[in-house]
Design an enzyme around this catalytic site. Structure first.
Site, short mmCIF file in Angstrom:
data_model
loop_
_atom_site.label_atom_id
_atom_site.label_comp_id
_atom_site.label_asym_id
_atom_site.label_seq_id
_atom_site.Cartn_x
_atom_site.Cartn_y
_atom_site.Cartn_z
N LYS A 1 0.81 -1.22 0.00
CA LYS A 1 0.00 0.00 0.00
C LYS A 1 0.85 1.27 0.00
CE LYS A 1 -3.58 -2.71 0.26
NZ LYS A 1 -2.89 -3.99 0.21
N GLU B 1 -2.94 7.51 6.89
CA GLU B 1 -3.41 8.49 5.92
C GLU B 1 -4.63 9.20 6.47
OE1 GLU B 1 -4.25 6.18 2.48
OE2 GLU B 1 -6.18 5.47 3.21
N ASN C 1 -14.42 -1.09 8.14
CA ASN C 1 -13.62 -1.09 6.91
C ASN C 1 -13.66 -2.42 6.16
OD1 ASN C 1 -12.57 1.57 7.58
ND2 ASN C 1 -11.40 0.50 9.16
N GLU D 1 -8.78 0.60 -6.48
CA GLU D 1 -9.80 1.14 -5.60
C GLU D 1 -9.68 2.66 -5.50
OE1 GLU D 1 -10.00 -0.87 -1.87
OE2 GLU D 1 -10.35 -2.82 -2.81
N GLU E 1 -5.87 2.37 -3.40
CA GLU E 1 -4.89 1.29 -3.43
C GLU E 1 -5.21 0.37 -4.60
OE1 GLU E 1 -5.52 -0.43 0.40
OE2 GLU E 1 -7.12 -1.76 -0.29
N ASN F 1 -5.39 -3.74 -5.46
CA ASN F 1 -5.35 -5.12 -4.97
C ASN F 1 -4.90 -6.01 -6.12
OD1 ASN F 1 -6.45 -5.07 -2.14
ND2 ASN F 1 -8.06 -3.98 -3.21
N PHE G 1 -22.33 -7.35 16.19
CA PHE G 1 -21.66 -8.00 15.06
C PHE G 1 -20.43 -8.80 15.49
CE2 PHE G 1 -23.92 -4.38 13.30
CZ PHE G 1 -24.58 -4.93 12.23
#
Length: 696
Positions: free
Chosen positions: A126, A210, A245, A285, A298, A300, A358
């Protein structure tokens, strides 16, 4: 673009899948359809897993933890040598973006079904990818691209960038090793948790920071490139419905993009891929703001979890294309051949309990019955329907259903791996059709034995903002700020369920009468007047039954026509109420049913008028008081205790950290108090509701 096209000779003699779960099963299906023998690898925990049963061969690679089995390169290489595999598909996660693994395969003379090692190094990392994007003039999110040594440095950098910030694992993906920090304390905690998760999940604990852009949409471009200089993009996917995320719901195309923005993003993604010599399938992305300005996030360098929605709207089998590219074949189509048809939605079905924040859930799947699959979308060039990944010819229609899974009824959900159970996908000619198909598919998805997020997924499908396509990556945090406690159905929906319950109860009464031996003229012995109670709300109903169903009359004179072939004991009731479909998951309780539909769980009692009068006199059972206990909210391992006996704690204070399914969960104090007793220690494995500590 035909999924059955072959070019002289075998592509590979044997394909090893260096992964597990649903993605391993997904790759095996396409490889077997292409006539390529497959090899699975498995850990102690996966000895009886579905991907092991599906593959032609299987090799044990170590103990249950991934960092002792699936991501140990030497173990995977041993499996390759033992089986003679000449190609490896890494799936996603694990070793899929590890350049050392790609280099090791190259040294062994084994094909890597993915991009070149140099592209993985350039874009899979990344930090490096952001630097390259910035040098190429691509707009990127502000941040610190250097490695961060410790928590103190993380706090200093975060303060310089300005809160909120995103703390991310350099080798991360799938939401692992990612934290949002809004102040110094969260930056310190987030740094250590991200570092630990990154080490456990990827064997790489490098961290960067970031700026966290608030209210963004997460939109990504699927690229596909061969070894002959051809690079194309296959449209976009909207992945804005995320929790911590980690993506939960994806769709293709995005309801937000216009054609001009899609083209600009696609061309930029292709240019970036070409700049690093990328081949195979990959994803670029972006975050996109409300004015459709987009910023590189980024790349992938692997197959994405959500790739099925792209396959459904383009008719391209991405796994097949990856295999063909790795074998040196050129792409058999161009950018002009790519057409986006219809709409596809993917719901990630997780072993996590939405009613308990969750939190992950483990255990045995005592019932696992996904909805029936239907053929998976139209091919654009041939005009045929793309088969399901296993090549089966499920019936085609106006809608399609696909379920990529790696589990089976009776199987165990382990604490060692990602909690995703399945990816349920639907396709239709437009977004409204795909949404309705998904609603019905979720209602028909039967799963018992573990906590799961099916009710939450169903709730999102009916949420006004999601239906309107007005969502950002903050959707779940904003719309379910206090957690998920089920869905409050409309009055009309409740009335439909009440009428259905009355009709179902009548069928059950007929059965009871027959079993009791009163066979003669049994229908005359069954009442027609019923009181239906749904969580304290009642309806007085009269049922008038015939051979085709029942007409249910309400007190105000309105009527509902209910038709169904449901039989007592069946866990799923498929009904038609006034001609509209209604699917209910049915669990018997005393005096009625526990019914689940559209994200709601309802206790429904059906009484005679006299039974209803008596029920009203029954006392209400009181819940046990656990306010002075810290209970373990999910099965997991105690990583660290942050307090000691005798400590005073404040609201929100860190009490302990519990790890489950590769994620660290910090448990915090809900009120002020004093710790009087600690009943667990670091390293202890706990079950749900085990007591960790007691308070004064």
């Amino acid at each position: 673009m035909s999924s059955t096209r072959r070019t002289g000779g075998a592509l590979f003699s044997k394909l090893l899948i260096a992964n597990r779960g649903e993605i391993a099963c997904r790759v095996i299906k396409t490889a077997q359809r292409m006539g390529i023998p497959t090899v699975a690898i498995f850990s102690d925990a996966d000895r009886y897993a579905l991907h092991v049963r599906m593959a032609d061969e299987a090799v044990h690679v170590g103990p249950a933890p991934a960092n002792e089995s699936y991501i140990v390169i030497d173990n995977v290489l041993r499996a390759i040598r033992e089986t003679g595999a000449d190609a490896v598909h890494p799936g996603y996660g694990f070793l899929s973006e590890n350049p050392k693994f790609a280099a090791a395969l190259e040294k062994e003379g084994v094909a890597f079904i993915g991009p070149p090692k140099g592209a993985i190094e350039a874009m899979g990392d990344k930090i490096t990818s952001k630097k390259l994007a910035d040098e190429a003039g691509v707009s990127t999110v502000p941040g610190h691209m250097g490695l961060i040594e410790d928590a103190d440095e993380a706090v200093r950098i975060a303060s310089e960038i300005g809160y909120p910030v995103m703390i991310k694992a350099s080798a991360g993906g799938g939401g692992k090793g990612m934290r949002i920090a809004w102040d110094d304390e969260e930056a310190r905690e987030g740094f250590q948790s991200s570092k630990n998760e990154a080490a456990n999940s990827f064997g790489d604990d490098r961290i960067f920071i970031e700026k966290f852009v608030t209210q963004p949409r997460h939109i990504e471009i699927q690229v596909l490139a061969d070894q002959h200089g051809n690079t194309i993009y296959l449209g976009e996917r909207e992945c804005s419905i995320q929790r911590r995320n980690q993506k939960v719901i994806e769709e293709a195309p995005s309801p937000f993009l216009d054609a001009a923005t899609r083209k600009a993003m696609g061309e930029q993604a292709c240019a970036l891929a070409q700049a690093v010599g990328y081949t195979s399938a990959g994803t670029v992305e972006f975050i996109v703001d409300g004015d459709r300005n987009f910023y590189f996030l980024e790349m992938n360098t692997r197959l994405q979890v959500e790739h099925p929605v792209t396959e459904l709207i383009t008719g391209v089998d991405l796994v097949e294309q990856m295999i063909r590219v790795a074998a040196g074949e050129p792409l058999g189509f161009t950018q002009d051949d790519v057409k986006l048809t219809g709409w596809a939605i993917e719901s990630r079905v997780y072993a996590e309990d939405p009613y308990r924040g969750f939190l992950p859930s483990i255990g045995r799947l005592i019932r696992y019955r996904p909805p029936a699959e239907r053929s998976a979308g139209p091919l654009q060039v041939s005009g045929k329907w793309l088969p399901l990944p296993d090549g089966s010819e499920a019936p085609a229609g106006d809608t399609a259903v696909r379920n990529d899974t790696g589990v089976f009824e009776g199987g165990e959900i382990s604490m060692y791996y990602d909690p995703m159970i399945a990816k349920l996908c639907t396709w239709a000619e437009d977004r409204d059709g795909a949404l309705e198909a998904m609603r019905l598919a979720l209602d028909r998805f039967e799963m018992e034995g573990i906590g799961h997020n099916l009710p939450f997924l169903a709730a999102v499908m009916d949420h006004p903002k999601f239906v309107a396509g007005e969502m950002t990556t903050a959707f779940i945090a904003e719309e379910y700020e206090g957690g998920f406690s089920g869905v409050a159905l409309s009055d009309d929906a409740l009335a439909r369920i009440a009428a259905s319950a009355a009709a179902m109860h009548r069928v059950e009464e007929i059965r009871r009468t027959r079993i009791s031996g009163r066979m003669g003229n049994h229908e005359r012995k069954i009442g027609t007047d019923w009181v239906v109670d749904i969580d304290g709300r009642t309806w007085n109903l009269v049922t008038d039954a015939d051979r085709d169903g029942a007409t249910v009359r309400f007190e105000d004179g309105t009527e509902r026509r209910v038709a169904s072939d449901w039989r007592p004991g069946e866990p799923l009731a498929r009904l038609q109420v006034d001609g509209a479909p209604l699917v209910l998951k049915v669990e018997p309780i005393t005096g009625g049913y526990r019914l689940r539909t559209r994200g709601a769980m309802l206790d429904v009692h059906v009484w005679s008028p006299r039974q209803a009068r008596l029920a009203a006199l029954m006392p209400v059972r009181e819940e046990a008081d656990t306010s002075k206990l810290l209970l373990c909210p999910m099965p997991g391992l105690v990583v660290k205790l942050a307090v000691a006996e005798g400590d005073d704690v404040e609201v929100g204070q860190n009490l302990c950290t519990v790890e489950a399914m590769k994620m660290e969960n910090i448990l915090r104090a809900e009120r002020k108090g004093k710790v009087t007793r600690i009943r667990a220690a670091a390293g202890d494995s706990l079950a749900v509701d085990d007591v960790i500590m007691e308070f004064e």
